[in-house]
Design an enzyme around this catalytic site. Structure first.
Site, PDB file in Angstrom:
ATOM      1  N   VAL A 163      -7.065  -5.196 -10.797  1.00  0.00           N
ATOM      2  CA  VAL A 163      -6.246  -4.014 -11.059  1.00  0.00           C
ATOM      3  C   VAL A 163      -6.371  -3.598 -12.528  1.00  0.00           C
ATOM      4  O   VAL A 163      -6.607  -2.419 -12.834  1.00  0.00           O
ATOM      5  CB  VAL A 163      -4.772  -4.284 -10.677  1.00  0.00           C
ATOM      6  CG1 VAL A 163      -3.865  -3.166 -11.168  1.00  0.00           C
ATOM      7  CG2 VAL A 163      -4.648  -4.433  -9.163  1.00  0.00           C
ATOM      8  N   THR A 222       1.801  -6.041  -9.076  1.00  0.00           N
ATOM      9  CA  THR A 222       2.779  -5.934  -7.987  1.00  0.00           C
ATOM     10  C   THR A 222       3.904  -6.920  -8.262  1.00  0.00           C
ATOM     11  O   THR A 222       3.681  -8.124  -8.347  1.00  0.00           O
ATOM     12  CB  THR A 222       2.099  -6.268  -6.647  1.00  0.00           C
ATOM     13  OG1 THR A 222       1.048  -5.339  -6.466  1.00  0.00           O
ATOM     14  CG2 THR A 222       3.075  -6.174  -5.490  1.00  0.00           C
ATOM     15  N   GLU A 240       0.078   0.164  -8.192  1.00  0.00           N
ATOM     16  CA  GLU A 240      -1.314   0.521  -7.939  1.00  0.00           C
ATOM     17  C   GLU A 240      -1.646   0.217  -6.478  1.00  0.00           C
ATOM     18  O   GLU A 240      -1.298  -0.820  -5.970  1.00  0.00           O
ATOM     19  CB  GLU A 240      -2.208  -0.296  -8.888  1.00  0.00           C
ATOM     20  CG  GLU A 240      -3.650   0.060  -8.821  1.00  0.00           C
ATOM     21  CD  GLU A 240      -3.858   1.568  -8.839  1.00  0.00           C
ATOM     22  OE1 GLU A 240      -3.416   2.214  -9.783  1.00  0.00           O
ATOM     23  OE2 GLU A 240      -4.460   2.101  -7.887  1.00  0.00           O
ATOM     24  N   LEU A 245      -4.887   0.547  -5.137  1.00  0.00           N
ATOM     25  CA  LEU A 245      -6.339   0.486  -4.912  1.00  0.00           C
ATOM     26  C   LEU A 245      -6.725  -0.671  -3.999  1.00  0.00           C
ATOM     27  O   LEU A 245      -6.068  -1.709  -3.975  1.00  0.00           O
ATOM     28  CB  LEU A 245      -7.087   0.400  -6.235  1.00  0.00           C
ATOM     29  CG  LEU A 245      -6.833  -0.751  -7.210  1.00  0.00           C
ATOM     30  CD1 LEU A 245      -7.577  -2.007  -6.812  1.00  0.00           C
ATOM     31  CD2 LEU A 245      -7.238  -0.319  -8.602  1.00  0.00           C
ATOM     32  N   ARG A 246      -7.778  -0.451  -3.232  1.00  0.00           N
ATOM     33  CA  ARG A 246      -8.338  -1.502  -2.376  1.00  0.00           C
ATOM     34  C   ARG A 246      -9.605  -2.031  -3.019  1.00  0.00           C
ATOM     35  O   ARG A 246     -10.370  -1.254  -3.609  1.00  0.00           O
ATOM     36  CB  ARG A 246      -8.715  -0.944  -0.998  1.00  0.00           C
ATOM     37  CG  ARG A 246      -7.563  -0.556  -0.133  1.00  0.00           C
ATOM     38  CD  ARG A 246      -8.034   0.379   0.957  1.00  0.00           C
ATOM     39  NE  ARG A 246      -8.645   1.576   0.380  1.00  0.00           N
ATOM     40  CZ  ARG A 246      -9.321   2.487   1.071  1.00  0.00           C
ATOM     41  NH1 ARG A 246      -9.509   2.337   2.355  1.00  0.00           N
ATOM     42  NH2 ARG A 246      -9.835   3.542   0.476  1.00  0.00           N
ATOM     43  N   GLU A 247      -9.854  -3.319  -2.882  1.00  0.00           N
ATOM     44  CA  GLU A 247     -11.108  -3.865  -3.380  1.00  0.00           C
ATOM     45  C   GLU A 247     -12.248  -3.270  -2.561  1.00  0.00           C
ATOM     46  O   GLU A 247     -12.105  -3.020  -1.369  1.00  0.00           O
ATOM     47  CB  GLU A 247     -11.101  -5.388  -3.263  1.00  0.00           C
ATOM     48  CG  GLU A 247     -10.113  -6.000  -4.217  1.00  0.00           C
ATOM     49  CD  GLU A 247     -10.106  -7.511  -4.178  1.00  0.00           C
ATOM     50  OE1 GLU A 247     -11.066  -8.108  -3.672  1.00  0.00           O
ATOM     51  OE2 GLU A 247      -9.118  -8.080  -4.658  1.00  0.00           O
ATOM     52  N   ASN A 281       2.499  -2.474   1.240  1.00  0.00           N
ATOM     53  CA  ASN A 281       1.599  -3.563   1.647  1.00  0.00           C
ATOM     54  C   ASN A 281       2.132  -4.289   2.878  1.00  0.00           C
ATOM     55  O   ASN A 281       1.362  -4.656   3.770  1.00  0.00           O
ATOM     56  CB  ASN A 281       1.385  -4.545   0.486  1.00  0.00           C
ATOM     57  CG  ASN A 281       0.230  -4.093  -0.402  1.00  0.00           C
ATOM     58  OD1 ASN A 281      -0.391  -3.074  -0.134  1.00  0.00           O
ATOM     59  ND2 ASN A 281      -0.054  -4.843  -1.442  1.00  0.00           N
ATOM     60  N   CYS A 291      -3.726  -9.702  -1.934  1.00  0.00           N
ATOM     61  CA  CYS A 291      -2.467  -8.938  -1.903  1.00  0.00           C
ATOM     62  C   CYS A 291      -1.621  -9.169  -0.659  1.00  0.00           C
ATOM     63  O   CYS A 291      -0.467  -9.588  -0.772  1.00  0.00           O
ATOM     64  CB  CYS A 291      -2.764  -7.452  -2.050  1.00  0.00           C
ATOM     65  SG  CYS A 291      -3.428  -7.062  -3.666  1.00  0.00           S
TER      66      CYS A 291
HETATM   67  C1  UDX Z   1      -4.709  -4.026  -0.097  1.00  0.00           C
HETATM   68  C2  UDX Z   1      -4.073  -2.634   0.046  1.00  0.00           C
HETATM   69  O1  UDX Z   1      -4.811  -1.870   1.028  1.00  0.00           O
HETATM   70  C3  UDX Z   1      -4.051  -1.907  -1.285  1.00  0.00           C
HETATM   71  O2  UDX Z   1      -3.367  -0.679  -1.157  1.00  0.00           O
HETATM   72  C4  UDX Z   1      -3.344  -2.791  -2.312  1.00  0.00           C
HETATM   73  O3  UDX Z   1      -3.355  -2.176  -3.583  1.00  0.00           O
HETATM   74  C5  UDX Z   1      -3.982  -4.155  -2.399  1.00  0.00           C
HETATM   75  O4  UDX Z   1      -4.021  -4.761  -1.093  1.00  0.00           O
HETATM   76  P1  UDX Z   1      -7.191  -5.000  -0.294  1.00  0.00           P
HETATM   77  O5  UDX Z   1      -6.540  -6.350  -0.324  1.00  0.00           O
HETATM   78  O6  UDX Z   1      -8.257  -4.682  -1.283  1.00  0.00           O
HETATM   79  O7  UDX Z   1      -6.079  -3.838  -0.462  1.00  0.00           O
HETATM   80  O8  UDX Z   1      -7.851  -4.820   1.156  1.00  0.00           O
HETATM   81  P2  UDX Z   1      -7.572  -4.007   2.483  1.00  0.00           P
HETATM   82  O9  UDX Z   1      -8.695  -3.084   2.712  1.00  0.00           O
HETATM   83  O10 UDX Z   1      -6.227  -3.439   2.527  1.00  0.00           O
HETATM   84  O11 UDX Z   1      -7.681  -5.192   3.556  1.00  0.00           O
HETATM   85  C6  UDX Z   1      -6.806  -6.314   3.521  1.00  0.00           C
HETATM   86  C7  UDX Z   1      -7.119  -7.277   4.653  1.00  0.00           C
HETATM   87  O12 UDX Z   1      -6.765  -6.697   5.901  1.00  0.00           O
HETATM   88  C8  UDX Z   1      -8.609  -7.648   4.772  1.00  0.00           C
HETATM   89  O13 UDX Z   1      -8.719  -9.021   5.081  1.00  0.00           O
HETATM   90  C9  UDX Z   1      -9.102  -6.775   5.900  1.00  0.00           C
HETATM   91  O14 UDX Z   1     -10.214  -7.324   6.560  1.00  0.00           O
HETATM   92  C10 UDX Z   1      -7.864  -6.746   6.796  1.00  0.00           C
HETATM   93  N1  UDX Z   1      -7.795  -5.550   7.672  1.00  0.00           N
HETATM   94  C11 UDX Z   1      -7.673  -4.303   7.137  1.00  0.00           C
HETATM   95  C12 UDX Z   1      -7.824  -5.733   9.051  1.00  0.00           C
HETATM   96  O15 UDX Z   1      -7.913  -6.852   9.556  1.00  0.00           O
HETATM   97  N2  UDX Z   1      -7.704  -4.619   9.845  1.00  0.00           N
HETATM   98  C13 UDX Z   1      -7.581  -3.359   9.345  1.00  0.00           C
HETATM   99  O16 UDX Z   1      -7.476  -2.413  10.141  1.00  0.00           O
HETATM  100  C14 UDX Z   1      -7.558  -3.209   7.934  1.00  0.00           C
END
Ligand code: UDX
Length: 472
Positions: free
Chosen positions: A15, A124, A154, A156-158, A231, A283
């Site tokens: 972040v 967070t 924030e 953002l997604r990785e 989240n 997260c």
């Molecule tokens: C998340 C939030 O989306 C973001 O807004 C916050 O700032 C940080 O946490 P991130 O952890 O980067 O972002 O990944 P994200 O794309 O949200 O996926 C999180 C997990 O959920 C992953 O393991 C992903 O594989 C899983 N996922 C996501 C699913 O299993 N199904 C989905 O439909 C979406």
């Protein structure tokens, strides 16, 4: 572009670093601080050390002009008008967020605070953290008129962090004083005015000069809750569809059809309804636990969050059982594994369900050959070395002579694998897909036995030649 603000960002994790680089891209003067000397040295040399689209380019574009890196917090904050705290808030043993890094930074800021500054929570954090930060700073002898604390969560997604930052769905500013809200609004003005999107070098994304991101002004406490609640809600959506996928398996229905049918309802929406092996990452697991802990501390029963966590844990165990029922016994089986990262397009393995499954498979006596496009060195550093786990140069090498191939991460490149070549590599053409990357019909036409999530097992129309040790 508009007025350049002097910004300090404390913490150069996902972040902090993305925020710092994007603020520089928006035309501000940024100093990014980290107490890890080797990390700062790498950043000064232009190496972001994380796998994130556009980050290298933006770092190269702004390094030594709009952005600088240092280990010296006092020096970095001296001229700053806004100080963003973006340090880690790990999970403590009882589930709540460990705020000791935030407190340490607040005290350090207090010691060098001589002129008015806005201190911004970017990490967070649970509701009430802004008050604790304020108290910590005052306790260090700083007059309350010399600073304000605001919350600017924030989202953002990785994997798409830079685009998410510069093209947000919304910008949330939780401020209890207009002067602080005003400074934050000026920091985001290049986005909210649309000026940034008119630049020829702007990173392209969903926002434009005609469609600028909305800025939501709230109280600090509301902003803190917005982050945790967002989240937790997304994690709940994932656990919900995973629970539905189990029902679909029992009823011999197809969860992909069900998810599409649900998601087309505009009140629900199609995103975050992808079934799989459970959510991971830095997260969701931590934030769901922290939000549950906050609710408990405030005397509110938020039992649904415990259910969300329970389903997420069970999803991994169910997948292991799926592998077991596909292969009959696990001891001594050679398994090809595609994917180690917690999701596709990132090298991050924190709380990765793929890593948890590798531990489970090793405990069952399997031999694993794993491949991930970006996360192998991190995985090798995190999983104790064993002759039963080796890493392959590509997907086909991971599949080579394997009794089955497991797909554990939704990397885009896995969805476009050369299926005939994959089949040739495998000892038995069995694919167990934890991310539903393939269409069962296509897989069976290609001669695979294909297991996925929330869909019936699919077998090739013409049975493969029986083998002496065939498990089919
Ligand atoms: C998340 C939030 O989306 C973001 O807004 C916050 O700032 C940080 O946490 P991130 O952890 O980067 O972002 O990944 P994200 O794309 O949200 O996926 C999180 C997990 O959920 C992953 O393991 C992903 O594989 C899983 N996922 C996501 C699913 O299993 N199904 C989905 O439909 C979406």
């Amino acid at each position: 572009m508009s007025d350049a603000i002097q910004i300090a960002v404390i913490g150069s994790g996902y972040v902090g670093l993305v925020a710092a680089v994007c603020f520089a891209e928006m035309g501000h003067q940024v100093v990014c601080v980290d107490n890890d000397e080797s990390k700062v040295a790498a950043l000064q040399a232009g190496d972001p050390q994380i796998h994130e689209l556009y980050l290298n380019d933006l770092l190269a574009r702004h390094r030594n002009t709009n952005i600088r890196f240092t280990t010296n917090l006092a020096h970095a904050t001296l001229a700053a008008q806004a100080i963003f705290i973006a340090v880690g808030t790990p999970q403590s043993e009882n589930g709540d967020a460990d705020l000791s890094y935030v407190e340490a930074v607040a005290c350090e800021i207090a010691r060098s605070l001589t002129s008015y500054k806005v201190i911004v929570e970017k990490s967070t954090v649970p509701v009430y953290t802004n008050e604790w930060i304020r108290r910590a700073i005052e306790r260090n002898g700083v007059d309350h008129l010399l600073f304000d604390v605001v919350s600017n969560p924030e989202f953002l997604r990785e994997g798409s962090a830079v685009t998410d930052f510069l093209h947000p769905d919304r910008i949330v500013i939780g401020a209890d004083h207009p002067r602080a809200a005003d400074l934050l609004s000026r920091i985001y003005a290049p986005l909210t005015s649309g000026l940034y999107y008119q630049q020829p070098t702007a990173i392209v994304g969903p926002c434009s000069a005609a469609q600028t991101p909305p800025l939501l002004l709230t109280s600090t406490k509301s902003a803190e809750i917005i982050k945790h609640a967002s989240n937790a809600f997304l994690a709940m959506k994932i656990s919900f569809i995973n629970a539905v996928s189990n029902l679909c398996e029992a009823a011999e229905a197809n969860v992909e059809q069900v998810a599409r049918g649900i998601g087309l309802d505009s009140r629900i929406g199609p995103r975050f309804l992808r079934p799989g092996i459970g959510y991971g990452g830095s997260c969701f697991p931590k934030d769901v636990a922290a939000f549950r802990a906050v609710a408990h501390q405030l005397g509110t029963d938020f039992g649904i969050l415990s259910e969300v966590e329970k389903i997420n844990l069970q999803q991994k165990k169910r997948f292991l059982n799926k592998v077991r029922s596909a292969l009959w016994t696990l001891r001594g089986k050679r398994i090809g594994v595609l994917g180690l990262a917690f999701k596709g397009e990132t090298d991050d393995i924190r709380e990765s369900p793929a890593i948890d499954l590798i531990h489970m498979l090793l405990a069952e006596g399997c031999t694993i050959v794993a491949y991930d496009p970006a996360a192998m060195s991190r995985a090798a550093a995190a999983i104790p070395a064993t002759p039963n786990l080796t890493y392959a140069a590509d997907s086909y090498a991971a599949a080579d002579a394997a009794d089955a191939l497991l797909i554990l991460t939704d990397w885009r490149e896995f969805a476009t694998l050369d299926l005939p070549r994959l089949k040739q590599s495998l000892r038995y053409p069995i694919v167990i897909d934890g991310r539903n990357l393939f269409d069962p019909e296509t897989m069976t036409q290609q001669g695979f036995t294909y297991f996925s999530i929330g869909r019936s097992p699919a077998y090739p129309a013409t049975k493969p030649k029986p083998h002496a040790n065939s498990v089919l």
